[in-house]
Write an enzyme that holds these catalytic residues in place. Structure first.
Site, mmCIF file in Angstrom:
data_model
loop_
_atom_site.group_PDB
_atom_site.id
_atom_site.type_symbol
_atom_site.label_atom_id
_atom_site.label_comp_id
_atom_site.label_asym_id
_atom_site.label_seq_id
_atom_site.Cartn_x
_atom_site.Cartn_y
_atom_site.Cartn_z
ATOM 1 N N ARG A 76 1.504 1.238 -5.771
ATOM 2 C CA ARG A 76 1.643 0.184 -4.706
ATOM 3 C C ARG A 76 0.203 -0.232 -4.244
ATOM 4 O O ARG A 76 0.221 -1.254 -3.376
ATOM 5 C CB ARG A 76 2.036 1.049 -3.534
ATOM 6 C CG ARG A 76 3.660 1.188 -3.825
ATOM 7 C CD ARG A 76 4.295 2.100 -2.469
ATOM 8 N NE ARG A 76 5.733 2.008 -2.571
ATOM 9 C CZ ARG A 76 6.529 1.158 -1.888
ATOM 10 N NH1 ARG A 76 5.949 0.121 -1.313
ATOM 11 N NH2 ARG A 76 7.748 1.195 -1.895
ATOM 12 N N TRP A 106 -4.007 -1.713 -1.191
ATOM 13 C CA TRP A 106 -4.223 -3.010 -1.649
ATOM 14 C C TRP A 106 -4.672 -3.881 -0.815
ATOM 15 O O TRP A 106 -3.893 -4.290 0.352
ATOM 16 C CB TRP A 106 -2.653 -3.522 -1.941
ATOM 17 C CG TRP A 106 -2.709 -4.774 -2.719
ATOM 18 C CD1 TRP A 106 -3.145 -4.922 -4.109
ATOM 19 C CD2 TRP A 106 -2.465 -5.986 -2.420
ATOM 20 N NE1 TRP A 106 -2.807 -6.153 -4.399
ATOM 21 C CE2 TRP A 106 -2.574 -6.951 -3.404
ATOM 22 C CE3 TRP A 106 -1.964 -6.668 -1.149
ATOM 23 C CZ2 TRP A 106 -2.248 -8.491 -3.661
ATOM 24 C CZ3 TRP A 106 -1.947 -7.923 -0.899
ATOM 25 C CH2 TRP A 106 -1.922 -8.897 -2.155
ATOM 26 N N HIS A 148 6.384 -34.713 -22.249
ATOM 27 C CA HIS A 148 6.370 -35.134 -20.852
ATOM 28 C C HIS A 148 4.992 -34.891 -20.186
ATOM 29 O O HIS A 148 4.747 -34.876 -18.992
ATOM 30 C CB HIS A 148 7.318 -35.259 -19.842
ATOM 31 C CG HIS A 148 8.596 -35.729 -20.413
ATOM 32 N ND1 HIS A 148 8.949 -37.092 -20.330
ATOM 33 C CD2 HIS A 148 9.635 -35.306 -21.098
ATOM 34 C CE1 HIS A 148 10.162 -37.210 -20.796
ATOM 35 N NE2 HIS A 148 10.721 -36.127 -21.324
ATOM 36 N N LYS A 154 4.655 -12.215 -17.696
ATOM 37 C CA LYS A 154 4.184 -11.027 -18.242
ATOM 38 C C LYS A 154 2.855 -10.920 -18.843
ATOM 39 O O LYS A 154 1.909 -10.074 -18.533
ATOM 40 C CB LYS A 154 5.105 -10.214 -19.232
ATOM 41 C CG LYS A 154 6.478 -9.858 -18.351
ATOM 42 C CD LYS A 154 6.149 -8.508 -17.618
ATOM 43 C CE LYS A 154 7.237 -8.423 -16.561
ATOM 44 N NZ LYS A 154 7.075 -9.299 -15.375
ATOM 45 N N ASN A 161 0.552 0.254 6.241
ATOM 46 C CA ASN A 161 1.052 -0.719 5.415
ATOM 47 C C ASN A 161 1.445 -2.065 6.006
ATOM 48 O O ASN A 161 2.045 -1.681 7.227
ATOM 49 C CB ASN A 161 2.230 -0.278 4.528
ATOM 50 C CG ASN A 161 1.784 0.892 3.712
ATOM 51 O OD1 ASN A 161 0.573 1.283 3.722
ATOM 52 N ND2 ASN A 161 2.671 1.402 2.995
ATOM 53 N N GLY A 162 1.229 -3.059 5.374
ATOM 54 C CA GLY A 162 1.860 -4.515 6.016
ATOM 55 C C GLY A 162 0.707 -5.181 6.814
ATOM 56 O O GLY A 162 -0.475 -5.115 6.415
ATOM 57 N N LYS A 207 2.845 -3.288 -6.727
ATOM 58 C CA LYS A 207 4.426 -3.375 -7.106
ATOM 59 C C LYS A 207 5.195 -3.936 -5.917
ATOM 60 O O LYS A 207 5.967 -4.770 -6.505
ATOM 61 C CB LYS A 207 4.634 -1.924 -7.207
ATOM 62 C CG LYS A 207 6.115 -1.640 -8.002
ATOM 63 C CD LYS A 207 6.449 -2.381 -9.299
ATOM 64 C CE LYS A 207 7.865 -2.026 -9.735
ATOM 65 N NZ LYS A 207 7.769 -2.792 -11.066
ATOM 66 N N CYS A 227 1.072 -1.045 0.058
ATOM 67 C CA CYS A 227 0.042 0.096 0.016
ATOM 68 C C CYS A 227 0.857 1.212 0.014
ATOM 69 O O CYS A 227 2.263 1.225 0.121
ATOM 70 C CB CYS A 227 -1.022 -0.125 1.336
ATOM 71 S SG CYS A 227 -1.868 -1.554 1.385
ATOM 72 N N GLU A 268 9.634 -15.812 -17.761
ATOM 73 C CA GLU A 268 9.208 -14.392 -17.852
ATOM 74 C C GLU A 268 8.222 -13.899 -18.709
ATOM 75 O O GLU A 268 7.369 -13.068 -18.392
ATOM 76 C CB GLU A 268 10.549 -13.682 -17.827
ATOM 77 C CG GLU A 268 10.367 -12.020 -17.942
ATOM 78 C CD GLU A 268 9.745 -11.581 -16.474
ATOM 79 O OE1 GLU A 268 9.511 -10.392 -16.572
ATOM 80 O OE2 GLU A 268 9.704 -12.384 -15.537
ATOM 81 N N GLU A 281 0.062 -11.600 -16.072
ATOM 82 C CA GLU A 281 0.009 -10.398 -15.105
ATOM 83 C C GLU A 281 -1.185 -9.135 -15.875
ATOM 84 O O GLU A 281 -1.650 -8.612 -15.029
ATOM 85 C CB GLU A 281 1.240 -9.776 -14.847
ATOM 86 C CG GLU A 281 2.249 -10.615 -14.008
ATOM 87 C CD GLU A 281 3.301 -9.820 -13.516
ATOM 88 O OE1 GLU A 281 3.738 -9.651 -12.424
ATOM 89 O OE2 GLU A 281 4.193 -9.423 -14.708
#
Length: 609
Positions: free
Chosen positions: A27, A73, A505, A486, A98-99, A604, A2, A482, A489
């Site tokens: 954030r 968030w 496989h 992306k 935050n947290g 983020k 946040c 990656e 996301e």
């Protein structure tokens, strides 16, 4: 995950708070709120983006010379206005946080027994009531905040104001970033320097356990034991322009196109001074690297994929064994320590909680040779590490990491060269050749960026799909990982990545005409193997999208689409091939109309477990 901003001044701070929230919105963007002291605690909260809260602030003509603000968030409690910050206790104390407070349930029960009523589902409201409880006993906001911090377990950054004490704003930090900005007759709190850079460049980075009282004339700081301490004042080199969009539509687009410069800047010291191990990584690095029998890389998310690439480089260039682990897995695993091992943590923000806790565990197990590769100066992980290599990506605002990834790769290749030199495995001719190859990389990235129109045409087809498969072999398998990350996301297309040799496989069962298959296929030693895997896809009716390079000798045909990146960059190819998969994800997201910079459910800086 946040964002916090606070201000105490002799002017209306509401514009400062709202501008700071706009800069911190990457954030968290589930809800936003602001509270100021204006005879009462006046508070505005809204679900959604900062712009919605800002419109309500204007409509209510909110103003005040002391205030705190927050963009959220969601962790504890759903996305709703009652759960939005700031939280207020009995009209007297307002808190942003935050947290995660791990002991919030026991504190909630204790406070309920004391007569406090709860209006939200959040752990943060516990903090507001607890500070109020202690303030009633002390009539001292600084002391009440210290007492509260001593009773909290978990990770937090706090900003607090009190109706009865408009001359003070307090903050506390444990495991989540919090900085103090020093102005002229006014001072600020923020979870990120970018929130206050338009107001001041003079900042104080708080340490874990610190509690701060912020006044207009100065600050007071106590450490985790409650003792007064002095924290150094730093001058931030972040430019306000660095967090502006400029001519770009999205931060992700801007940051993709900043990669040639970001990688060149990250490599500058290496290019200028050669592989000077102590000069690049800090005094004593040469001896520590020479003594290290192996390397352990700890990271999360995109940084973990950078570590997977680094394993190939470190073992092939330096001939030093290397393992790579997710920070949150290593933290709880009963591992067997090798105290001489070099432990490398990789983090864009330097505040990634999983990585920070993994570093703490490594140190507790006796690892003294610790190296942080990080993009943010004075952040927690570099401060806790013996050696540091700062990438020079500049501010990265888009939630989906781009230039942080490629600069991490540049830094990790530099580490591979340094380890090789420390172990006597980098002759002068090999060093000169490696530096020459590195000089071409920023230009090769720019050539890859020039392929954007071709990649955008592919992305238009991807935007219509719901699933995709990414394949790579060897050092390009992490690039496939990656690329899949992306795409999922920011476009919300389900994507998976596999080593191409694993196709038969199991994953081959997914392949049909509706499943686009992206292949990272440069002209390396495994190219012929990759071509065989591609034939397996074509035989099952799959459609191939191949990122090759100029000398890979691929031909486009029905069901096989080919884009050629610049000439093969050898061992450095992953840095170049990361760019087109970023562009593919970006344009696919545009085609689907998603919020590119602020994808749902993500934020983020991951500072919660």
């Amino acid at each position: 995950m946040c964002g916090i901003v606070g201000a105490i001044a002799s002017r209306n701070v509401v514009p400062v708070l709202t501008e700071g929230l706009r800069r911190l919105e990457y954030r968290g963007y589930d809800s936003a709120g602001v509270a100021v002291l204006d005879g009462t605690i006046r508070r505005v909260r809204r679900v959604g983006r900062v712009a919605e809260m800002e419109a309500a602030v204007r409509a209510e003509h909110l103003s005040g010379i002391v205030g705190i603000a927050h963009t959220r968030w969601a962790t504890h409690g759903g996305v709703s206005e009652p759960n939005a910050h700031p939280h207020v206790s009995r009209g007297e104390i307002a808190v942003v946080h935050n947290g995660i407070i791990e002991n919030h349930e026991e504190q909630r029960a204790r406070l309920a027994a004391l007569g406090y009523a709860f209006e939200s589902q959040t752990d943060t409201e516990v903090v507001a009531h607890l500070i109020h409880h202690h303030y009633q006993a002390t009539r001292d906001l600084f002391a009440a905040t210290r007492r509260t911090a001593a009773e909290l377990r978990g990770a937090y950054a706090l900003g607090v104001v009190c109706l009865a004490d408009p001359e003070t704003m307090t903050g506390a930090r444990m495991g989540c970033p919090l900085v103090v900005g020093l102005g002229d007759g006014e001072n600020f709190l923020a979870s990120d320097v970018s929130a206050i850079i338009a107001q001041t460049r003079r900042v104080v980075y708080l340490e874990d356990g610190d509690v701060v009282a912020v006044h207009r004339s100065g600050i007071e700081v106590t450490d985790g034991s409650g003792q007064p301490v002095e924290r150094a004042v730093h001058r931030s080199d972040l430019s306000p322009d660095a967090v502006d969009l400029g001519p770009y539509t999205h931060y992700m687009q801007k940051e993709i196109h900043e990669q040639p410069r970001a990688v060149a800047d990250t490599l500058e010291a290496l290019m200028d001074g050669g592989v000077d191990v102590d000069g690049l990584f800090g005094e004593g690095a040469l001896a520590a690297f020479r003594a290290a029998p192996s390397v352990l890389v700890l990271a999360s998310g995109t940084s973990y994929y950078a570590g997977l690439v680094a394993r190939y480089w470190i073992e092939s260039v330096a001939r030093v064994p290397c393992s790579v682990e997710l920070g949150h897995e290593y933290r709880y695993r009963d591992s067997i320590p090798e105290p001489r091992q070099l432990v490398v943590t990789v983090s864009q923000s330097g505040e990634t909680l999983d990585t920070m806790e993994a570093l703490k565990r490594a140190r507790a197990l006796g690892h003294e040779a610790t190296l942080s590769i990080c993009n943010v100066r004075e952040s927690a992980i570099p401060r806790a590490s013996r050696f540091v290599f700062y990438t020079r990506a500049g501010a990265e605002i888009g939630v989906a990491s781009t230039k942080a990834f490629t600069t991490q790769l540049a830094a990790l290749y530099t580490l591979a060269l340094a380890l090789a030199k420390a172990h006597g495995r980098l002759p002068e001719a090999a060093e000169a050749e490696a530096l020459q190859q590195l000089r071409f990389v920023p230009g090769s990235i720019q050539h890859a960026l020039n392929l954007e129109p071709q990649v955008a045409a592919w992305a238009a087809r991807f935007a219509e799909r719901e699933h995709a498969l990414f394949l790579g072999r060897g050092i390009h398998y992490p690039v496939a990982l990656e690329g899949a990350l992306k795409l999922k996301e920011i476009s919300y297309i389900h994507a998976e990545a596999y080593p191409a040799g694993e196709l038969k496989h199991g994953p081959l069962a997914l392949v049909d005409a509706a499943m686009p298959v992206v292949v990272i296929a440069p002209n390396d030693a495994l190219l012929e193997k990759v071509k065989s895997n591609m034939q397996e896809v074509r035989a099952r009716g799959g459609e191939l999208y191949v990122f090759a390079d100029l000398d890979s000798h691929f031909s486009a045909e029905s069901g096989v689409h080919v884009i050629r990146t610049p000439r093969h960059a050898g061992a450095l190819s992953p840095i170049v091939h990361a760019v087109p998969v970023q562009l593919l994800a970006y344009h696919a997201a545009l085609g689907r109309g998603t919020d590119v910079d602020k994808p749902r459910n993500l934020a983020k800086a991951v500072t919660v477990e």
